[in-house]
Design an enzyme around this catalytic site. Structure first.
Site, PDB file in Angstrom:
ATOM      1  N   LEU B  75      34.900 -37.167  26.515  1.00  0.00           N
ATOM      2  CA  LEU B  75      35.715 -36.240  27.311  1.00  0.00           C
ATOM      3  C   LEU B  75      37.031 -35.835  26.653  1.00  0.00           C
ATOM      4  CD1 LEU B  75      35.277 -37.379  31.033  1.00  0.00           C
ATOM      5  CD2 LEU B  75      33.950 -35.734  29.729  1.00  0.00           C
ATOM      6  N   CYS B 131      29.547 -38.475  33.268  1.00  0.00           N
ATOM      7  CA  CYS B 131      29.675 -38.566  31.820  1.00  0.00           C
ATOM      8  C   CYS B 131      29.345 -39.978  31.359  1.00  0.00           C
ATOM      9  CB  CYS B 131      31.067 -38.185  31.348  1.00  0.00           C
ATOM     10  SG  CYS B 131      31.184 -38.256  29.551  1.00  0.00           S
TER      11      CYS B 131
END
Ligand SMILES: Cc1cc2nc3c(=O)[nH]c(=O)nc-3n(C[C@H](O)[C@H](O)[C@H](O)COP(=O)(O)OP(=O)(O)OC[C@H]3O[C@@H](n4cnc5c(N)ncnc54)[C@H](O)[C@@H]3O)c2cc1C
Ligand SMILES: Cc1cc2nc3c(=O)[nH]c(=O)nc-3n(C[C@H](O)[C@H](O)[C@H](O)COP(=O)(O)O)c2cc1C
Lengths: 268, 304
Positions: B75, B131
């Protein structure tokens, strides 16, 4: 040509026709020429093109290759067969088309004033340095070329460089051509006695160990040094953050912030 | 055939065609400015944005596998403030709906992100709860109750349609999908990447700095498709289907299985112009099948 925001293009995606894909040395080194239209005009030394070697999902990603030289609406790359993608590329024939994006990346930062340039190439690393050498010649900047490789067959472009009327020094690890040893040994000898009053700038491309040693030597003699790095690249435009290296400014993308970095910035 | 309709409507977001460029594979859009005309797309989803900037995981972050891509980006993003100041204005130059993907460490962080985004003109907010590349904890999308709690809290604050992006790293994705629906999700996006790894046998080391990564690309397509089909059977929410789509046949498989729109991720890297071929391929298919509207193909699987 302008894009949809009415800005000039920096890169394009095209179908490039292969005009030549020749073996330079037995199934290892090849030179590929492509018809690329406007991309040849946009290209700068140190930039790369991002090629799809076929239209299949293996290999999945595009493969990056430095621009070796450019002509009128064409460009050349020099590549070494090391895996599945380059093996497939070596099979591609004249008249076929390759999906290509480019030119990509930042390119070599060219010197501002009068300097003497030292080009340090390890193996296939000569690919991008030749394009730089042509540009230096155009700008009448003096330079020398140091080329190293494992063996005689790994020394590429020696004659091409010589045609630019510059000094070319060669080293091989097995001593079959030039000096026996590493190309960084040549650099280590050259920098203390450069035979020039001009300030020196080093540009290098090659394997990781060569980069580290080149950076170390450049630091020792306090000369600026630029390295063209390699990493596995996915998007090639700076979007995915996949190809980062660690630098003093944090993680930087090889495909967009690089591939050329100031050696003092890199954290190995 | 003339007058083929490719327009779709996802919970009030109107798309000129069902193609969406997916989170993390399109950066902030401007990186692709010379290669992709955003105005030709149905919608775009930004890289997932967090409250504070994130540098991401240690390299190497990429490894190629058979028809697949493993990533461990972690990320990496500029954070919400820089995003609003420097990245969003670029995307707003286009007529295409912009969906902003967000992620937080806590519910509170998600809510703060939503509050900042409520001040902006965007088409939707996507909760990335899936994620696989941050920390060793389970993701929210791997737990029904956590999914319910987060989506419910987020829905209360959100002024635009709320998308929830599901993880494939679960035993039964339909249970998470139902939780998200009950909690008020407007649209489901599925799937995120599959937790996976790859090893360099010469050095006996993992190919990724983060050891584990997320697998995407054609390698995951049949599994992603199965999950989409299962979720379609359990919900009436609009679904954005993704996972390994590279051409119009792939896209049609997802649409027939029940996707209202489809997402392109890894395909953008391989061929930024892929969307053009897919739009053309969808039109050709409809015309050949004498169907005037793509929406009529959604969930049209012949099951005997
Ligand atoms: C900016 C840039 C410029 C480059 N310029 C040239 C060039 O001019 N000529 C040339 O021959 N090569 C160049 N390369 C390297 C070239 O991209 C790789 O050799 C090629 O992608 C390998 O593909 P493959 O499928 O044959 O190998 P694979 O089967 O994918 O891999 C074989 C081995 O090489 C390693 N490898 C794969 N891709 C890369 C990569 N991108 N960088 C470093 N290691 C890699 C793998 O980890 C593996 O160990 C460049 C790389 C970059 C990033
Ligand atoms: C390099 C990379 C980065 C990604 N980053 C994000 C992200 O930030 N947020 C997110 O929700 N999904 C992210 N994804 C997942 C994609 O959006 C998509 O769900 C997944 O890759 C499956 O689709 P594909 O096979 O078409 O790529 C990322 C995927 C890749 C390959």
């Amino acid at each position: 040509m302008k894009n949809m925001l009415n800005c000039y293009y920096h890169m394009l995606q095209i179908k490039a026709e292969i005009t030549e894909n020749t073996e330079l040395f037995a199934q290892t080194y090849y030179q590929l020429s492509l018809k690329v239209g406007e991309i040849s005009r946009l290209a700068k030394p140190g930039q790369f093109v991002h090629l799809r070697v076929n239209q299949k999902t293996v290999p999945l990603l595009r493969r990056p290759f430095s621009i070796h030289s450019v002509g009128e609406k064409n460009l050349q790359i020099l590549y070494k067969v090391i895996g599945k993608g380059t093996e497939i590329l070596a099979q591609r024939k004249k008249g076929e088309f390759l999906d290509m994006i480019g030119p990509s990346g930042n390119g070599y930062k060219l010197p501002d004033g009068k300097v003497k340039v030292v080009l340090v190439a390890g193996g296939i690393g000569v690919a991008s340095l030749y394009f730089l050498a042509e540009e230096l010649t155009r700008r009448s900047l003096p330079f020398v070329v140091l080329i190293g490789g494992k063996s005689r067959e790994d020394i590429l472009c020696r004659d091409k460089f010589k045609k630019l009327n510059v000094d070319v020094m060669v080293s091989t690890e097995d001593g079959t051509s030039g000096r026996k040893g590493l190309v960084t040994d040549l650099l280590q000898e050259l920098l203390p006695t450069p035979h020039s009053q001009l300030p020196i700038v080093v540009y290098a491309c090659g394997p990781t160990e060569m980069f580290k040693e080149t950076a170390r030597i450049a630091r020792k003699y306090a000369v600026p040094c630029y390295l063209s790095l390699e990493k596995i690249i996915a998007c090639g435009v700076g979007a995915c953050q996949g190809c980062v290296i660690n630098t003093k400014d944090g993680y930087q993308r090889v495909c967009k912030d690089g591939p050329v970095f100031d050696s003092e910035q890199i954290i190995w | 055939m003339k007058n083929i309709n490719l327009k779709v409507n996802l919970a009030g977001i109107s798309l000129k065609n069902p193609l969406i460029l997916e989170s993390g594979c399109f950066g902030y859009g401007e990186e692709y400015q010379d290669l992709i005309n955003i105005n030709e797309l149905g919608a775009v989803v930004t890289k997932t944005i967090t409250l504070k900037p994130k540098v991401g995981n240690p390299p190497p972050r990429l490894a190629e596998t058979a028809s697949g891509l493993l990533n461990s980006i972690g990320l990496a993003n500029v954070g919400i403030e820089l995003f609003l100041k420097e990245k969003l204005p670029y995307l707003k130059k286009f007529s295409t709906p912009i969906i902003v993907s967000i992620a937080g460490e806590t519910t509170e962080e998600y809510l703060q992100l939503i509050q900042r985004l409520n001040e902006e003109q965007i088409a939707g907010i996507e909760l990335n709860i899936s994620c696989p590349n941050v920390g060793k904890k389970l993701t929210v999308a791997q737990d029904e109750d956590k999914t319910f709690g987060l989506v419910k809290a987020a829905k209360k604050q959100t002024e635009v349609p709320l998308l929830v992006k599901l993880s494939p790293n679960v035993t039964d994705i339909t249970r998470i999908a139902k939780s998200a629906e009950r909690a008020g999700a407007d649209i489901l996006s599925l799937v995120n990447t599959f937790s996976a790894m790859s090893i360099d046998v010469e050095t006996k080391s993992p190919k990724l700095g983060g050891i584990l990564g997320g697998l995407s690309g054609p390698a995951i397509k049949p599994i992603a498709l199965r999950m989409l089909w299962q979720v379609r059977k359990t919900t009436s929410l609009p679904i954005i289907g993704m996972g390994g789509i590279t051409d119009s046949r792939d896209a049609l498989e997802f649409i027939i299985a029940g996707a209202n729109a489809i997402g392109l991720g890894t395909a953008i890297f391989i061929n930024p112009q892929a969307y053009q071929g897919i739009i053309k391929g969808l039109k050709d298919y409809l015309s050949r099948k004498r169907i005037d509207d793509i929406n009529k193909v959604v969930a049209s699987l012949n099951e005997k």
